[in-house]
Design a protein around this motif. Structure first.
Motif, short mmCIF file in Angstrom:
data_model
loop_
_atom_site.label_atom_id
_atom_site.label_comp_id
_atom_site.label_asym_id
_atom_site.label_seq_id
_atom_site.Cartn_x
_atom_site.Cartn_y
_atom_site.Cartn_z
N CYS A 1 36.70 37.26 45.27
CA CYS A 1 38.11 37.68 45.38
C CYS A 1 38.88 36.73 46.29
O CYS A 1 40.00 36.30 45.96
CB CYS A 1 38.15 39.08 46.01
SG CYS A 1 39.01 40.26 45.03
N SER B 1 38.28 49.59 43.65
CA SER B 1 36.85 49.61 43.99
C SER B 1 36.58 50.65 45.08
O SER B 1 37.43 50.92 45.93
CB SER B 1 36.42 48.23 44.49
OG SER B 1 35.14 48.28 45.07
N LEU C 1 40.01 45.56 40.69
CA LEU C 1 39.19 45.59 41.91
C LEU C 1 39.88 46.36 43.03
O LEU C 1 39.23 46.81 43.97
CB LEU C 1 38.89 44.16 42.39
CG LEU C 1 37.88 43.39 41.54
CD1 LEU C 1 37.83 41.94 41.98
CD2 LEU C 1 36.50 44.01 41.65
N ASN C 2 41.18 46.53 42.92
CA ASN C 2 41.91 47.29 43.93
C ASN C 2 41.50 48.77 43.93
O ASN C 2 41.79 49.50 44.87
CB ASN C 2 43.43 47.15 43.70
CG ASN C 2 44.21 47.49 44.94
OD1 ASN C 2 44.19 46.76 45.91
ND2 ASN C 2 44.87 48.63 44.91
N GLN D 1 31.34 39.99 45.48
CA GLN D 1 32.65 40.29 44.88
C GLN D 1 33.78 39.95 45.85
O GLN D 1 34.80 39.39 45.46
CB GLN D 1 32.73 41.79 44.55
CG GLN D 1 32.14 42.16 43.19
CD GLN D 1 32.37 43.64 42.89
OE1 GLN D 1 31.89 44.50 43.62
NE2 GLN D 1 33.08 43.93 41.84
N THR D 2 33.57 40.29 47.11
CA THR D 2 34.59 40.03 48.14
C THR D 2 34.85 38.53 48.24
O THR D 2 36.01 38.10 48.27
CB THR D 2 34.11 40.57 49.51
OG1 THR D 2 33.79 41.95 49.36
CG2 THR D 2 35.15 40.39 50.58
N ALA E 1 40.78 42.54 47.48
CA ALA E 1 41.67 42.62 46.31
C ALA E 1 43.11 42.86 46.75
O ALA E 1 44.05 42.25 46.21
CB ALA E 1 41.20 43.74 45.38
N LEU F 1 33.15 38.40 39.76
CA LEU F 1 34.10 39.40 40.27
C LEU F 1 33.75 40.82 39.81
O LEU F 1 34.10 41.79 40.46
CB LEU F 1 35.52 39.05 39.81
CG LEU F 1 36.20 37.92 40.59
CD1 LEU F 1 37.35 37.34 39.80
CD2 LEU F 1 36.70 38.42 41.94
N VAL G 1 35.52 45.07 49.17
CA VAL G 1 36.09 44.56 47.90
C VAL G 1 37.55 44.96 47.80
O VAL G 1 38.43 44.17 47.44
CB VAL G 1 35.29 45.08 46.69
CG1 VAL G 1 35.89 44.59 45.39
CG2 VAL G 1 33.82 44.65 46.79
N LYS G 2 37.82 46.22 48.13
CA LYS G 2 39.19 46.75 48.02
C LYS G 2 40.14 45.99 48.95
O LYS G 2 41.26 45.65 48.57
CB LYS G 2 39.19 48.24 48.36
CG LYS G 2 40.47 48.95 47.96
CD LYS G 2 40.31 50.46 48.03
CE LYS G 2 41.57 51.14 47.51
NZ LYS G 2 41.44 52.60 47.49
N SER H 1 41.96 34.06 45.36
CA SER H 1 43.27 34.06 46.03
C SER H 1 43.63 32.69 46.61
O SER H 1 44.72 32.49 47.12
CB SER H 1 43.30 35.11 47.15
OG SER H 1 42.45 34.72 48.20
N LEU I 1 42.15 41.50 39.53
CA LEU I 1 42.53 41.91 40.88
C LEU I 1 43.05 43.34 40.92
O LEU I 1 42.72 44.11 41.83
CB LEU I 1 43.58 40.95 41.45
CG LEU I 1 43.09 39.53 41.76
CD1 LEU I 1 44.22 38.65 42.25
CD2 LEU I 1 41.98 39.56 42.81
#
Length: 1076
Positions: free
Chosen positions: A701, A733, A730-731, A697-698, A742, A688, A738-739, A705, A727
């Protein structure tokens, strides 16, 4: 060189041709212009004997220089253009015509970033090429020259289709082109001569493709195919054996009737070890006439036994090569044509190119499979399979009509049965080709083609057995010597486990012991299959019951699952592919990377489609995902993360409230906790945080979830904190992928019962989501809006379960921020808007009297309400309007809002009343009727005039509940009537005396129509309406009785007796209900 010195002009042109073609000399624009002018003048002035050389020089000059030749196009391609004249069908000199067609074809080549030929020139060229292809070879024309002429015309058409992005729209144009392509793709095919009409037409059955009578193929094919064997290229040495097997098995396809090789025989035939690549033995299917082996053996005549001399053999070999090039050119051109024809138009010509089962006594129509089975050139066979693959790609909708599960006994054959028969024949022919093929490249194409067929065929509507044959015959190729064959074989197995999953036939195949289907394949049984429990021993099996002894069938895990895991985690075997040298040194430890990636994808598809089978190895598969994410190769890590996500999603599906899986059949929560503990103590947190690889990373994530809420609440506190912290981090990012992932994951976590009651977590999540809601990426905003909708859902749940305490703890400032952000987002694109209005409805429902009285909130509340009302009335997508109606219904549930008094109330009721009467989408009407039935007090509906307007709108909506232009909406009409009847009874139960005159008037005018619908509603029994609310018979009768009691009381208070009493009308309905 002066133009009157023709011999020198000829030599100069030969030199230009030689320099540009052989030595790849580049010509600058100035010299190009000079030379083109020179060539054009020479063509106009010099004698005809020089024209061929001049045209060859011209062809070399214009090659890849088309855009620079614009000013010369009128001279070359105009009405009396030189190339048009020389390429005319009346041109007696074929060499001259060929050179002109070649120059024209070279002019049609596109150069990236440069303008293409004008439409007028394109159509001239297209027509010229088409005329050339339609022409027949005359006796005075040399075979090789004619082949080259056809080749140039095919290249020209291909350039027009590719470079000019030409869209073939007219039926006659498409029909003419497909007819010549079908003719050319069989050009010179040994033992086959077909005559084609000038055009093909869309038709459900095979069309005219008259075959010239072929003499008993004794001497001609023997020499024609095998002469010049000694001059074959190294790669074609194996063709002898291949042709023998191919022709022995394929005469049925050409209708010669010498050998009938059916699928059952293919399965039972002792096929060669695919790992050995080629085969020099002809296999005779068991129990078949020995004629087949004789038929194959007479083709082995060596060139010394042939009636041709070596020189003649060389010419024959050259001619065969040129004919094969024509066939390849036609197929390459067909491939480009497929991209230029709309798929629904192309499928009109399905029967002309795809085999159908031959009728009794009639030969099979020639098709692409004829080439794939019969052509002596492996490259041509591969081309035919590529074209067939392109036709099959995206054919799911067309093939979905196929059905042969029930035996039809009718006077005619339905189209559905014809298509089903075609699908069966495709399976049969492709499996024949698989057994017969020796070229690895062509073998790869066969398997890819099978995978495309499997992905698009509607097996649930066909008799079972097709997939079993494919499954059993592809097994040996998993250990083929060529990596590409192995990879495509895995792709095919992946297609089988993903098509319309779960299919009972595939379920049975997955349960078979590993030895099944391999017993006839001799040494083809992959060595690693025999290490029955090897991969399980290599992995921890915590939480799993101990295995039975290896001899028991039940102890064997799913064959495909075990195969994939062994390819992924076990070191490679030296005996495998010698073509692995193409892959990096890393593959010296494990199997080649493409093979491992494909195995991971098959595993993920297997888990997705047949989770009940994969769940027995849940922890082991988790360990596989862990190992993959620990590796250095990002692509292996990525597919490991995708496997992890599928495992998590599989468990989530089992625990859904509507899941059909019995509680004792689910993966136990304790095992799921062990699984996620292993992930969080393993490579997942590191993955992550692996910022160089955003896609990885995506995926990580998305995997995080997919954790089961019940398992999350049983994780240790530090692990829960780790998930949340990762999380939230990463929000922020900078990468939108990725964002977005997240933001979505936070939207999942906010619904977890152990987290949603934590005010600090809710606040942190709200701030993170609001930050993403203002991102410049539409995808990030869409995901953030969905999460905001979920977050506001939790506000309502907390308000209902925790009461005042949560509302008081939640920040007013944050609530105001949410209200403003959601209002702003409701003006965004539809994907954002649909969830933004959902969030607005929830926030407005959540507001307390203290917020509503607060001046800072007043403007924001007004703006948000106006946003909802305008969305209901807008022309947005139906999902947006559906959510906006639902949101207004939510707003009406808040007793603190001045419903019935504030000016916005009138606007809201007016918008909903308009939609309930006239919206094209019935689901939107249902939601608006539901919203209109929510206010619980008569005051909430405002004035008598407003109340009566709502009543009248609902009555009109009830009468129009079957009026729709879209047939698909009819299935919602019953739910719509149910919802309107509920709303009408609700209004009657609240009506005041001042409302009664309008109610009476409506009943007097439309009493019968309303009555019939209400009676139907009362008798309908238990059903779930679109709002997801169960209303049973008792509830409906209670609602009716409640309305009667209320109205009786109101009407009795009135002096004087009214002509029509609403209560009496309802009592009549009640009596009718009880009578029936």
């Amino acid at each position: 060189v002066h133009l009157d010195q023709e011999h020198l002009v000829s030599k100069l042109c030969q030199l230009i041709h030689h320099l540009l073609n052989r030595f790849q000399v580049m010509v600058d624009e100035q010299n190009l212009n000079f030379l083109l002018s020179y060539c054009i003048s020479a063509l106009k002035q010099c004698s005809s004997w020089t024209h061929v050389e001049i045209l060859q020089a011209l062809a070399a000059l214009v090659y890849n220089n088309g855009p620079k030749c614009q000013k010369y196009l009128p001279d070359l391609l105009g009405q009396a253009g030189l190339l048009v004249q020389f390429s005319d069908a009346a041109q007696p000199d074929v060499e001259l015509r060929r050179a002109a067609v070649r120059s024209m074809a070279n002019l049609c080549l596109s150069v990236p970033g440069q303008p293409y030929l004008d439409e007028s020139y394109r159509s001239v060229c297209f027509q010229t090429f088409l005329t050339v292809l339609q022409s027949s070879k005359t006796s005075d024309v040399d075979d090789i020259t004619f082949c080259m002429l056809l080749q140039n015309a095919l290249k020209g058409i291909q350039s027009l289709l590719n470079g000019g992005k030409m869209k073939l729209m007219q039926t006659d144009q498409i029909g003419s082109l497909l007819a010549v392509l079908k003719k050319c793709m069989f050009h010179g095919l040994p033992g086959l001569s077909i005559e084609m009409p000038t055009a093909l037409y869309p038709a459900p059955l095979p069309q005219y493709d008259k075959r010239s009578p072929v003499k008993q193929e004794q001497s001609e094919p023997a020499t024609f195919k095998q002469t010049g064997v000694r001059k074959q290229k190294k790669g074609e040495l194996a063709e002898e054996g291949r042709e023998e097997l191919g022709d022995a098995g394929n005469e049925s396809v050409l209708g010669a009737g010498m050998v009938k090789l059916h699928l059952g025989d293919v399965q039972n035939s002792p096929c060669s070890d695919p790992r050995t690549g080629t085969s020099d033995v002809v296999y005779v299917p068991a129990g078949k006439d020995p004629l087949s082996s004789h038929y194959a053996s007479w083709k082995r005549i060596s060139s010394s036994e042939s009636e041709y001399s070596d020189a003649e053999g060389g010419i024959q070999s050259k001619m065969r090569s040129y004919q094969a090039n024509v066939r390849q050119g036609a197929l390459a051109c067909f491939l480009s044509a497929i991209k230029s024809i709309e798929k629904r138009v192309l499928y009109g010509y399905w029967s002309a190119f795809v085999p159908d089962a031959p009728g009794i006594g009639s030969p099979q129509s020639v098709s692409l499979m004829t080439i794939a089975l019969k052509d002596p050139s492996p490259k041509t066979r591969a081309c035919a399979l590529q074209v067939l693959s392109a036709i099959l790609e995206g054919s799911k909708q067309f093939l979905s009509v196929a059905e042969d599960a029930n035996d039809h006994k009718r006077a005619f054959i339905p189209f559905s049965v014809t298509i089903a028969s075609s699908i069966r024949e495709l399976h049969r022919c492709l499996l024949l080709a698989l057994v017969a093929e020796s070229s690895s490249q062509t073998l790869t194409q066969i398997v890819k083609c099978l995978a495309n067929l499997v992905s698009n065929a509607p097996y649930s509507r066909l008799k079972p057995g097709l997939l079993t044959r494919v499954w059993n015959q592809i097994k040996p190729y998993i250990s083929h010597k060529d990596v590409n064959v192995r990879v495509s074989s895995l792709t095919l197995l992946g297609a089988i486990v993903s098509v319309q999953a779960p299919l009972p036939e595939v379920q049975l195949l997955l349960q078979q012991p590993s030895s099944s289907g391999l017993n006839n394949s001799g040494s083809a049984t992959p060595h690693r299959f025999n290490s029955c429990e090897q991969w399980r021993k290599a992995l921890p099996s915590e939480g799993e019951p101990p295995d039975n002894p290896a001899g028991c069938v039940s102890s064997e895990p799913c064959w495909l699952l075990r195969l994939c895991v062994s390819i992924i985690v076990l070191p490679r075997e030296d005996s495998c592919s010698d073509s692995d040298a193409n892959f990096p040194a890393f593959s010296s430890v494990y199997e080649p990377c493409p093979l491992r990636l494909e195995s991971l994808q098959v595993l993920a598809l297997l888990v997705k489609g047949y989770f009940s089978m994969a769940q027995s190895y849940f922890l082991e598969l988790g360990e596989v995902a862990c190992r993959c994410m620990e590796e250095m190769d990002p692509s292996i890590q990525l597919h490991g993360a995708k496997l992890l996500e599928e495992l998590g999603t599989g468990v989530l599906q089992q625990y859904k409230p509507d899941s059909a899986v019995a509680p004792d059949q689910r993966v136990p929560v304790s095992v799921v906790v062990t699984f996620w503990t292993m992930m969080l103590n393993g490579p997942l947190p590191g993955t992550l945080q692996n910022s160089p690889h955003a896609t990885l990373q995506t995926s990580a994530c998305d995997a995080l979830s997919s954790i089961l809420p019940e398992a999350f609440s049983n994780l240790q506190n530090e692990q829960q904190m780790l998930c949340v912290t990762l999380l939230l981090g990463l929000n922020h990012s900078e990468n939108p992928l990725v964002k977005a992932a997240a933001a979505r994951a936070l939207g999942v976590y906010i619904l977890f019962s152990c987290l949603r009651q934590d005010v600090m977590f809710v606040a942190d999540t709200a701030n993170a989501i609001l930050n993403s809601l203002h991102d410049k990426s539409p995808n990030v905003r869409a995901k953030a809006a969905w999460s905001l909708g979920n977050l506001t859902d939790t506000l309502i749940i907390n308000m209902e379960t925790m009461g005042q305490s949560f509302q008081e703890e939640f920040s007013d400032l944050l609530l105001l921020k949410m209200l403003r952000s959601a209002t702003e987002a409701s003006k965004d694109r539809d994907k954002v808007k649909s969830n933004a209005v959902r969030a607005l409805g929830n926030v407005l429902h959540f507001l307390q009297p203290c917020h509503i009285a607060n001046p800072r909130f007043r403007e924001a509340i007004e703006e948000s309400l106006q946003a909802l009302i305008s969305t209901v009335q807008s022309e947005a997508t139906m999902k947006v309007r559906w959510n906006a109606c639902y949101a207004l219904g939510n707003v009406f549930k808040n007793p603190a809002l001045p419903l019935g008094e504030a000016p916005w109330t009138t606007q809201a009721y007016s918008a909903l009343s308009s939609v309930v009467k006239s919206c094209k989408n019935f689901k939107v009407r249902i939601k608006s009727a539901m919203a209109l039935s929510i206010p619980s007090k008569r005051e909430c509906y405002g004035s008598t005039e407003q109340f009566c307007q709502i009543w009248s709108a609902l009555v009109v909506a009830l009468q129009r509940s079957e009026d729709t232009e879209d047939f698909l909406e009819f299935k919602y009409s019953a739910s719509l009537r149910t919802q309107i009847c509920q709303a009408l009874l609700h209004l009657l139960s609240l009506a005041k005396s001042t409302d009664l005159p309008v109610l009476r008037e409506t009943i007097a005018e439309n009493g019968d129509a309303i009555g019939s619908h209400v009676l139907q509603y009362l008798k309908a029994g238990v059903e779930e309406n679109e709002a997801g609310v169960h209303t049973d018979l008792c509830e409906r009768e209670r609602a009716l009785k409640g309305a009667i009691k209320h109205l009786r009381g109101v009407e009795e208070q009135q002096e004087g007796k009214a002509r029509v009493r609403v209560a009496l009308y309802l009592e009549g309905l009640e009596r009718n209900t009880s009578d029936q």
